[in-house]
Scaffold this motif. Structure first.
Motif, PDB file in Angstrom:
ATOM      1  N   GLY A 140       4.068  -3.946   1.387  1.00  0.00           N
ATOM      2  CA  GLY A 140       3.307  -4.552   0.224  1.00  0.00           C
ATOM      3  C   GLY A 140       2.406  -3.891  -0.366  1.00  0.00           C
ATOM      4  O   GLY A 140       1.449  -4.142  -1.096  1.00  0.00           O
ATOM      5  N   ARG A 141       1.810  -3.217   1.114  1.00  0.00           N
ATOM      6  CA  ARG A 141       0.807  -2.823   0.839  1.00  0.00           C
ATOM      7  C   ARG A 141       0.613  -0.696  -0.105  1.00  0.00           C
ATOM      8  O   ARG A 141      -0.528  -1.069  -0.465  1.00  0.00           O
ATOM      9  CB  ARG A 141      -0.169  -2.435   2.503  1.00  0.00           C
ATOM     10  N   ILE A 142       1.241  -0.636   0.118  1.00  0.00           N
ATOM     11  CA  ILE A 142       1.763   0.180  -0.648  1.00  0.00           C
ATOM     12  C   ILE A 142       2.751   0.493  -1.310  1.00  0.00           C
ATOM     13  O   ILE A 142       4.313   0.223  -0.676  1.00  0.00           O
ATOM     14  CB  ILE A 142       1.438   2.216   0.176  1.00  0.00           C
ATOM     15  N   LYS A 143       3.477   1.614  -2.432  1.00  0.00           N
ATOM     16  CA  LYS A 143       4.383   1.701  -2.922  1.00  0.00           C
ATOM     17  C   LYS A 143       5.429   2.866  -1.690  1.00  0.00           C
ATOM     18  O   LYS A 143       4.779   3.354  -1.898  1.00  0.00           O
ATOM     19  CB  LYS A 143       4.513   2.086  -4.070  1.00  0.00           C
ATOM     20  N   LYS A 144       6.924   2.425  -2.291  1.00  0.00           N
ATOM     21  CA  LYS A 144       7.702   3.339  -1.619  1.00  0.00           C
ATOM     22  C   LYS A 144       7.673   4.400  -1.593  1.00  0.00           C
ATOM     23  O   LYS A 144       8.191   5.536  -0.558  1.00  0.00           O
ATOM     24  CB  LYS A 144       9.476   3.425  -2.385  1.00  0.00           C
ATOM     25  N   ASN A 145       7.037   5.154  -2.475  1.00  0.00           N
ATOM     26  CA  ASN A 145       7.122   6.901  -2.370  1.00  0.00           C
ATOM     27  C   ASN A 145       5.572   7.104  -2.002  1.00  0.00           C
ATOM     28  O   ASN A 145       5.179   7.943  -2.753  1.00  0.00           O
ATOM     29  CB  ASN A 145       7.244   7.486  -4.188  1.00  0.00           C
ATOM     30  N   GLU A 146       4.678   6.498  -2.044  1.00  0.00           N
ATOM     31  CA  GLU A 146       3.139   6.281  -1.531  1.00  0.00           C
ATOM     32  C   GLU A 146       3.294   6.967  -0.207  1.00  0.00           C
ATOM     33  O   GLU A 146       3.297   6.673   0.773  1.00  0.00           O
ATOM     34  CB  GLU A 146       2.215   5.637  -2.182  1.00  0.00           C
TER      35      GLU A 146
END
Length: 55
Positions: free
Chosen positions: A48-54
């Motif tokens: 959960g440290r970055i969004k799936k598309n980032e």
């Protein structure tokens, strides 16, 4: 936000770990650098440290 250039750094891996990363990268048709980037990005997404598309 504008995308920034990649930032390089030195990474030390023990020989056995490096061999496994090289083998995995070859199986995925990626460079070792690309494989390490993918491993880190996947871990960041899973935690959960970055969004799936980032990236």
């Amino acid at each position: 936000m504008a995308k920034q250039a990649n930032k390089g750094f030195l990474l030390r891996l023990d020989p056995d770990m490096m061999e496994e990363v090289e083998r995995w990268a070859a199986q995925e048709f990626r460079s070792v650098n690309g494989q390490i980037q993918w491993i880190i990005a996947e871990s960041l997404r899973r935690h959960g440290r970055i969004k799936k598309n980032e990236e």
